[in-house]
Design a protein around this motif. Structure first.
Motif, short mmCIF file in Angstrom:
data_model
loop_
_atom_site.label_atom_id
_atom_site.label_comp_id
_atom_site.label_asym_id
_atom_site.label_seq_id
_atom_site.Cartn_x
_atom_site.Cartn_y
_atom_site.Cartn_z
N ILE A 63 -12.62 -34.40 -45.41
CA ILE A 63 -13.87 -35.14 -45.35
C ILE A 63 -15.00 -34.23 -44.86
O ILE A 63 -16.09 -34.21 -45.43
N ALA A 64 -14.75 -33.47 -43.78
CA ALA A 64 -15.77 -32.56 -43.25
C ALA A 64 -16.13 -31.49 -44.28
O ALA A 64 -17.31 -31.15 -44.45
N TYR A 65 -15.14 -30.98 -44.98
CA TYR A 65 -15.38 -29.96 -46.00
C TYR A 65 -16.24 -30.52 -47.14
O TYR A 65 -17.19 -29.88 -47.58
N GLU A 66 -15.88 -31.72 -47.63
CA GLU A 66 -16.64 -32.32 -48.71
C GLU A 66 -18.07 -32.63 -48.29
O GLU A 66 -19.01 -32.42 -49.06
N THR A 67 -18.26 -33.11 -47.07
CA THR A 67 -19.60 -33.41 -46.57
C THR A 67 -20.44 -32.14 -46.49
O THR A 67 -21.60 -32.13 -46.91
N THR A 68 -19.85 -31.05 -46.00
CA THR A 68 -20.55 -29.78 -45.92
C THR A 68 -20.88 -29.25 -47.30
O THR A 68 -21.98 -28.77 -47.54
N SER A 69 -19.94 -29.36 -48.22
CA SER A 69 -20.15 -28.87 -49.58
C SER A 69 -21.25 -29.64 -50.28
O SER A 69 -22.07 -29.08 -50.99
N GLU A 70 -21.27 -30.96 -50.10
CA GLU A 70 -22.30 -31.80 -50.74
C GLU A 70 -23.67 -31.48 -50.17
O GLU A 70 -24.65 -31.42 -50.91
N ALA A 71 -23.75 -31.27 -48.85
CA ALA A 71 -25.04 -30.97 -48.22
C ALA A 71 -25.55 -29.61 -48.69
O ALA A 71 -26.75 -29.42 -48.93
N THR A 72 -24.65 -28.64 -48.85
CA THR A 72 -25.02 -27.29 -49.29
C THR A 72 -25.49 -27.31 -50.75
O THR A 72 -26.49 -26.68 -51.10
N SER A 73 -24.79 -28.05 -51.60
CA SER A 73 -25.15 -28.08 -53.02
C SER A 73 -26.43 -28.88 -53.26
O SER A 73 -27.15 -28.61 -54.21
N ALA A 74 -26.72 -29.85 -52.42
CA ALA A 74 -27.93 -30.65 -52.56
C ALA A 74 -29.18 -29.88 -52.13
O ALA A 74 -30.28 -30.15 -52.60
N ALA A 75 -29.01 -28.93 -51.24
CA ALA A 75 -30.16 -28.18 -50.71
C ALA A 75 -30.61 -27.07 -51.60
O ALA A 75 -30.40 -26.75 -52.61
#
Length: 75
Positions: A63-75
């Motif tokens: 969950i933490a990995y996916e949240t970090t990945s989504e935040a990085t790709s959205a920015a």
């Protein structure tokens, strides 16, 4: 048998099943009913997805990995 990474390679599934069996059945002989067994399986899956750290993910939970990945790709 197939090449590593192909759709016929089941190493990931086998690893997941081995972890599930080892951590769920450890020290357990039986459950009193089906509901109790299903509840234990749900608890393990919930822990696996939200709290269990994975070395492949940099010692983060999925969950933490996916949240970090989504935040990085959205920015």
């Amino acid at each position: 048998m197939s090449a590593i990474g192909s759709s016929a390679d089941n190493a990931l599934g086998e690893s997941f099943n081995a972890a599930f069996k080892c951590e769920t059945f450890q020290g357990r002989m039986s459950w009193t009913n089906e509901h109790e067994a299903r509840l234990d399986a749900f608890r393990w899956l919930n822990r696996y997805k939200t709290r269990r750290r994975h070395s492949r993910l940099g010692q983060r939970s999925p969950i933490a990995y996916e949240t970090t990945s989504e935040a990085t790709s959205a920015a």
